[in-house]
Write an enzyme that holds these catalytic residues in place. Sequence first.
Site: not given
Length: 643
Positions: A174-176, A193
Site C-alpha cells: 500500500n504505497e503513499p 520500492t
Amino acid sequence: MNVEIANYNKIEYQKAGKFEEARYEKIHNVIFKSSVEASTVVAQEIASLIREKASLNQTCVLGLATGSSPIKVYEELVRMHKEEGLSFANVITFNLDEYFPMEKTNIQSYFYFMHEHLFNHVDILPENINIPNGSLESEDIYQYCIDYEMKIKAAGGLDFQLLGIGRTGHIGFNEPGSHLNSGTRLITLDHLTRVDAAPAFLGVDNVPRKAVTMGIGTVREAKRIVLLGWGLNKAEILKKTIEGKVTSDVPATYLQQHNNTTFVIDSEASSELTRIKTPWLVTSCIWSEKLKLKAVVWLSELLNKPILKLTDKDYNDNGMSGLLAEEGASYNLNIKMFNKLQHTITGWPGGKPNADDSNRPERAHPSKKRVLIFSPHPDDDVISMGGTFDRLVEQGHEVHVAYQTSGNIAVSDEEALKFAEISKELNPNSEKINDIIDFIQAKKGNDIVDSIPVRKLKGSIRKSESLAAIRYLGLKDENVHFLNLPFYETGTIKKGKITQSDIAITCNLIDTIKPNQIYAAGDLADPHGTHKVCLDILFIAIGSLKNNLYMNDCWVWLYRGAWHEWESYEIDMAVPMSPDQVLRKRHAIFYHQSQKDGVMFQGGDSREFWVRVEDRNRLTAKKYNDLGLADYAAIEAFKRYHF
Ligand code: F6R
C-alpha cells in the site's frame, strides 16, 4: 499513549525489550538490541497464539509478510516446529502481496520466498496457504481480489498480521496515497520500492511495476498486528510513522488508529525516534560524556552556531537546563566539548611517532604499526578510507588489506563478456573460455545463477581491479589477501549462513599478521547486507582471539560503507584530506572500472561512488567547520570499537 495494548503482549515484549511510554509517540513500540533477539520474541508470540487456538480446537489465521524483515521470525518458527513440536496443522495463512506479473516458479516470487523460508519446512496443509496470484489475466484480477477478501472473512478474519515497512511508508504494498479503507487490489509500485527491490532482481529495470496487495482496510481488521523494522534504513520512516500525524502520504501511520499494534524494532531502526535521538526533549537525562557531546553538537547544528558561541539561554530554551545545571555554565561546557572534537582530528591515523599522544586518537607507539584493513567488497577500502589508506602507507606502516568477499555478483554480464572475448582472442581454442561465452550469451532471465567458471571470471575481474588500485597506493601485492569468504559464494543475492570456515579464515589472517590496528566496515544500514555479515564474522573472530597477548595491542577502527557517515558526535578519529589527497583517492576508485557507469546495485542514489564519497567527505569537513573547528577540504571518519 492513546492505544490500549493487550496486557499479555505488552508485558511479554517489555520483559524482553526496552519500552517507555514516551511523549510524541503514537504507536506502542519496543526496541531490541538486535533483530535476532527481537525476532525470537515475535515468533514466540505467534507460536503461543497457534498453540492456544489449537488447545481450543480452533484454526489460527495468520497474515504473513515477505522481504528481509520477517526472515528470522520464520527461521525461529521452523526451529520450534522441528525441535519443540510446534504444529501448523490448525494454521491458515494469507500473504500480504505478490508482484505482478510474476510466476510462482520464479525465485523472485513471494510464492517461492514463503515456501523456501517457511511452508516447505512445517506441517501446514497446502490448502491452507493463500498467497495472491501474480500470474492472473488482467481481466480476472478485480474478481480475484474480491474473492481474496471474502476468503479471509470466511476463515474468521486475521488473528495476527505480521508486517514489514517500506521506506515509502508502505505496509503490504500500500504505497503513499492508499486509502484507509482500501481492500485487496492491483497497485503500481513506488519508484523507491522498486529501487529497494532491485538487488533481488539484479537491477531496477527488472523489478515488476505492479503488485497485488491486501489493502489498508484488510490489514486494519486484524485482531493483532506486529510490524518489524530493522536497520538504519528504516529509522526515518519509523519516526514519521510513530510520531507523525496520520496521513495517506505515509500509509503505515494508519496503524496509529489500530488498538492492538506493536512495532518491534532494533536499536538502529529506533535511532531517529525523539526519545532516542534527543532524549533531553522528552525526559530528564542521566548525562554521560557521550550524551553531552551528542546534545551539544545537536544544539550547535540546530541553531547554526559554532559550539563556542552557544549561550546559557540556548541551552535552557532547548531542554538542556539539567545539563547546564550539572556543568555550571555554558562557557565551561562549550570548551570541554569543543576540545573533545578537536582531539579527534589527526593527520596521523597510525599515531604520530614521538609525539605526546595523550590528546590524540591513536597511540604514538609502536611508531611503525602493522595495519590490517578489512574491506567487504574489493572497493570498499578505497571508497570509504582511501585517503587514510594512502596516509598509512606513506607514513611507513606495514599495511595489509583483506578483501573479504570476491564481489563477483556485482559484475555485469556485459563486463564479463568483454573480458571473456579478450581471453578468446588470446586462446581461440580454449574450451573453458568458449563455455563461459556460450553461458553468458544464452543467459536470458535474471533469475539464472551464474555457472562456477562465470563467477570465477567475474571474481577475477574485481581482483585485478583491486590490485591495480592498491599498487597505485604503493602497496605490495604480497600485502593483499583475498579471503573469498564462503558465505558469499552462492552465486545469488541471497547469501549463505556464516559458517565456521568464514570465521576460521578471518581468525587465521589476524593471527598471522598480529595487527596493531584493524580497520573494518561498520555498516549498520542493512542488517542483512554483506557489510553487516562481514562485520559479524570479524567480531566473532576478534571475540575468539581476544585473549591472545597481541590483541591487547590491537585497536579496531570502524569506517562506514558507501552510503552513510558517522554522526559528528560519534566520530573518534577524523582524518583530514588535502585537495590533492582527494584527487588521489578519486584515482584509486577509478581502477574499479566494473563498478563505474551505473553499477548493478546502485541503490537510491544514481551518482557514481567517487562522487558520492567526495560529497560525503566534504560534508563531514563542513560539519566540523560549522561546529567551529578548522576548515578542511575533506575528512574521513572512524569510530573505535572496544572489544
Ligand atoms: C512484503 C511487504 C512489504 C515489505 C516491506 C519491507 O510482503 O508487504 O511491505 O514488508 O517492503 O521490506 P523489507 O523487509 O525487505 O525491508
